[in-house]
Scaffold this active site. Structure first.
Site, PDB file in Angstrom:
ATOM      1  N   SER A   1       0.865  -1.193   0.000  1.00 49.44           N
ATOM      2  CA  SER A   1       0.000   0.000   0.000  1.00 49.44           C
ATOM      3  C   SER A   1       0.894   1.233   0.000  1.00 49.44           C
ATOM      4  O   SER A   1       2.024   1.196   0.499  1.00 49.44           O
ATOM      5  CB  SER A   1      -0.860   0.032   1.265  1.00 49.44           C
ATOM      6  OG  SER A   1      -1.516   1.287   1.385  1.00 49.44           O
TER       7      SER A   1
ATOM      8  N   TYR B   1      -2.062   0.235  10.769  1.00 48.04           N
ATOM      9  CA  TYR B   1      -2.180  -0.229   9.381  1.00 48.04           C
ATOM     10  C   TYR B   1      -0.916   0.146   8.594  1.00 48.04           C
ATOM     11  O   TYR B   1      -0.359  -0.675   7.869  1.00 48.04           O
ATOM     12  CB  TYR B   1      -3.430   0.351   8.716  1.00 48.04           C
ATOM     13  CG  TYR B   1      -3.574  -0.075   7.284  1.00 48.04           C
ATOM     14  CD1 TYR B   1      -3.863  -1.411   6.978  1.00 48.04           C
ATOM     15  CD2 TYR B   1      -3.393   0.811   6.227  1.00 48.04           C
ATOM     16  CE1 TYR B   1      -3.969  -1.839   5.654  1.00 48.04           C
ATOM     17  CE2 TYR B   1      -3.505   0.399   4.902  1.00 48.04           C
ATOM     18  CZ  TYR B   1      -3.796  -0.927   4.629  1.00 48.04           C
ATOM     19  OH  TYR B   1      -3.891  -1.350   3.318  1.00 48.04           O
TER      20      TYR B   1
HETATM   21  P1  NDP Z   1     -11.319  -6.269   0.377  1.00 45.76           P
HETATM   22  O1  NDP Z   1     -11.798  -6.089   1.785  1.00 45.76           O
HETATM   23  O2  NDP Z   1     -12.297  -6.135  -0.721  1.00 45.76           O
HETATM   24  O3  NDP Z   1     -10.587  -7.687   0.249  1.00 45.76           O
HETATM   25  C1  NDP Z   1      -9.788  -8.224   1.260  1.00 45.76           C
HETATM   26  C2  NDP Z   1      -9.646  -9.710   1.013  1.00 45.76           C
HETATM   27  O4  NDP Z   1      -8.747 -10.255   1.995  1.00 45.76           O
HETATM   28  C3  NDP Z   1     -10.955 -10.449   1.151  1.00 45.76           C
HETATM   29  O5  NDP Z   1     -11.019 -11.439   0.146  1.00 45.76           O
HETATM   30  C4  NDP Z   1     -10.869 -11.083   2.521  1.00 45.76           C
HETATM   31  O6  NDP Z   1     -11.597 -12.305   2.485  1.00 45.76           O
HETATM   32  C5  NDP Z   1      -9.374 -11.361   2.608  1.00 45.76           C
HETATM   33  N1  NDP Z   1      -8.879 -11.505   3.962  1.00 45.76           N
HETATM   34  C6  NDP Z   1      -8.860 -10.583   4.947  1.00 45.76           C
HETATM   35  N2  NDP Z   1      -8.327 -11.107   6.055  1.00 45.76           N
HETATM   36  C7  NDP Z   1      -8.000 -12.398   5.764  1.00 45.76           C
HETATM   37  C8  NDP Z   1      -7.430 -13.452   6.484  1.00 45.76           C
HETATM   38  N3  NDP Z   1      -7.090 -13.326   7.769  1.00 45.76           N
HETATM   39  N4  NDP Z   1      -7.218 -14.650   5.872  1.00 45.76           N
HETATM   40  C9  NDP Z   1      -7.574 -14.796   4.574  1.00 45.76           C
HETATM   41  N5  NDP Z   1      -8.131 -13.835   3.825  1.00 45.76           N
HETATM   42  C10 NDP Z   1      -8.343 -12.640   4.433  1.00 45.76           C
HETATM   43  O7  NDP Z   1     -10.137  -5.224   0.219  1.00 45.76           O
HETATM   44  P2  NDP Z   1      -9.042  -4.991  -0.946  1.00 45.76           P
HETATM   45  O8  NDP Z   1      -9.265  -5.878  -2.079  1.00 45.76           O
HETATM   46  O9  NDP Z   1      -9.008  -3.534  -1.177  1.00 45.76           O
HETATM   47  O10 NDP Z   1      -7.721  -5.382  -0.149  1.00 45.76           O
HETATM   48  C11 NDP Z   1      -6.799  -6.343  -0.609  1.00 45.76           C
HETATM   49  C12 NDP Z   1      -5.419  -5.943  -0.131  1.00 45.76           C
HETATM   50  O11 NDP Z   1      -5.069  -4.682  -0.692  1.00 45.76           O
HETATM   51  C13 NDP Z   1      -5.284  -5.772   1.373  1.00 45.76           C
HETATM   52  O12 NDP Z   1      -4.028  -6.302   1.763  1.00 45.76           O
HETATM   53  C14 NDP Z   1      -5.328  -4.254   1.563  1.00 45.76           C
HETATM   54  O13 NDP Z   1      -4.651  -3.852   2.723  1.00 45.76           O
HETATM   55  C15 NDP Z   1      -4.615  -3.807   0.320  1.00 45.76           C
HETATM   56  N6  NDP Z   1      -4.850  -2.435  -0.129  1.00 45.76           N
HETATM   57  C16 NDP Z   1      -6.110  -1.937  -0.345  1.00 45.76           C
HETATM   58  C17 NDP Z   1      -6.266  -0.646  -0.812  1.00 45.76           C
HETATM   59  C18 NDP Z   1      -7.611  -0.023  -1.022  1.00 45.76           C
HETATM   60  O14 NDP Z   1      -7.703   1.226  -1.022  1.00 45.76           O
HETATM   61  N7  NDP Z   1      -8.650  -0.796  -1.243  1.00 45.76           N
HETATM   62  C19 NDP Z   1      -5.108   0.180  -1.157  1.00 45.76           C
HETATM   63  C20 NDP Z   1      -3.833  -0.442  -0.881  1.00 45.76           C
HETATM   64  C21 NDP Z   1      -3.734  -1.700  -0.414  1.00 45.76           C
HETATM   65  P3  NDP Z   1     -12.364 -12.998   3.703  1.00 45.76           P
HETATM   66  O15 NDP Z   1     -12.963 -11.897   4.525  1.00 45.76           O
HETATM   67  O16 NDP Z   1     -13.343 -13.863   2.998  1.00 45.76           O
HETATM   68  O17 NDP Z   1     -11.310 -13.775   4.417  1.00 45.76           O
HETATM   69  C1  8X3 Z   2      -5.161   1.428   1.591  1.00 50.55           C
HETATM   70  C2  8X3 Z   2      -4.931   2.834   1.143  1.00 50.55           C
HETATM   71  O1  8X3 Z   2      -4.615   5.213   1.898  1.00 50.55           O
HETATM   72  O2  8X3 Z   2      -6.448   3.983   2.897  1.00 50.55           O
HETATM   73  O3  8X3 Z   2      -3.972   0.794   1.817  1.00 50.55           O
HETATM   74  O4  8X3 Z   2      -4.199   3.499   3.532  1.00 50.55           O
HETATM   75  S1  8X3 Z   2      -5.038   3.911   2.444  1.00 50.55           S
END
Ligand code: NDP
Ligand code: 8X3
Length: 257
Positions: free
Chosen positions: A143, A156
């Protein structure tokens, strides 16, 4: 590198980047193995990925916050395949947006478990399945929070800085194996991320993206596929991808309603 028939393992594939990544790799003809905690949704994504062109798309429950669950997943995985070409460590997210003075142990612990220890656990468990000198890749989803900490996001941001440090250490450890290691670091993307961060408060989550054209999950999935499909001698170490409206973590252009 052509991804057709390559084995791609995506954690956190039940929504957001992971689900979109499954579709994008499926469109390239990759064979998919998907993990997350919500098995019903995961199985739906696997079916959609097969319809989108994946010759194989298998799914199994996975909680990266638990060593037992990771071990169970990998026992199952070894019955499906003895080889993984691309490991996408994507599972994780944020919980809460509060100053440290008001932070909750359970939120901090859950973020460290999934975003830091989850990446370590999955990588340790899957490394033996990655072929040497064949273009394999460990692709961690970081991120911009790893690079610029922000107020109320300390835990985070620390967890994502941890992910980046793991990526950089692993690349050094694997030098000479031909296995590529990269971090894909997105900015603001509209997925379930903010709904999870705000514990189900969908209207608060919606306000995060008010007046902005954020990234979609598919934009990040495109970048995953691009990184993984470079020729085997080319490693994209780190890629930052942000919406055009987000010049920096604190500098977001919002259009009036
Ligand atoms: P979502 O919440 O849509 O997806 C998160 C996914 O991670 C889900 O499929 C969830 O599935 C899974 N997950 C969470 N915890 C666990 C766990 N303990 N074990 C297995 N699976 C897990 O969010 P995003 O797609 O946006 O996030 C994906 C990644 O990208 C994360 O690492 C997030 O920090 C990162 N990110 C997101 C950004 C954003 O702005 N959206 C920007 C930068 C990074 P389930 O609950 O079914 O387990
Ligand atoms: C997710 C993006 O800016 O909310 O990693 O931290 S931010």
């Amino acid at each position: 590198m052509r991804l057709a028939d390559r084995w791609v393992l995506i954690t956190g594939a039940s929504s957001g980047f992971g689900a979109a990544g499954a579709m994008a790799f499926a469109a390239e003809g990759a064979r998919l193995v998907l993990g997350a905690r919500r098995e019903d949704r995961l199985k739906e994504i696997a079916a959609q990925a097969r319809a989108a062109g994946a010759p194989v798309a298998e799914a199994h429950r996975l909680d990266v916050a638990s060593t037992d669950s990771v071990q169970d997943f990998v026992r199952w995985l070894r019955e499906v395949t003895d080889r993984i070409d691309v490991l996408v460590n994507n599972a994780g997210g944020a919980l809460g947006l509060e100053p440290i003075a008001e932070g909750k142990d359970e939120d901090w612990e859950a973020m460290m478990q999934a975003n830091v220890l989850g990446v370590l656990r999955m990588t340790r468990a899957v490394l033996p399945l990655l072929p040497r000198d064949a273009g394999a890749m460990v692709l961690n989803i970081g991120s911009i929070a790893a690079r610029t900490p922000y107020e109320n996001g300390a835990a985070y941001c620390a967890s994502k800085a941890g992910e980046l440090a793991i990526t950089r250490s692993l690349r050094l450890e694997l030098n000479g194996t031909g296995i590529r290691v990269g971090s894909l670091d997105p900015g603001m993307a509209e997925t379930e991320f903010s709904v999870v961060r705000f514990k189900g408060d969908a209207s608060r989550a919606k306000r995060v993206y008010a007046g902005v054209h954020p990234l979609a999950a598919a934009d990040v999935a495109d970048a995953m596929v691009w990184m993984a499909s470079r020729p085997p001698h080319v490693c994209i170490d780190e890629m930052v991808i942000k919406p055009t409206d987000q010049a920096a973590i604190h500098k977001v252009h919002r259009r009036p309603d």
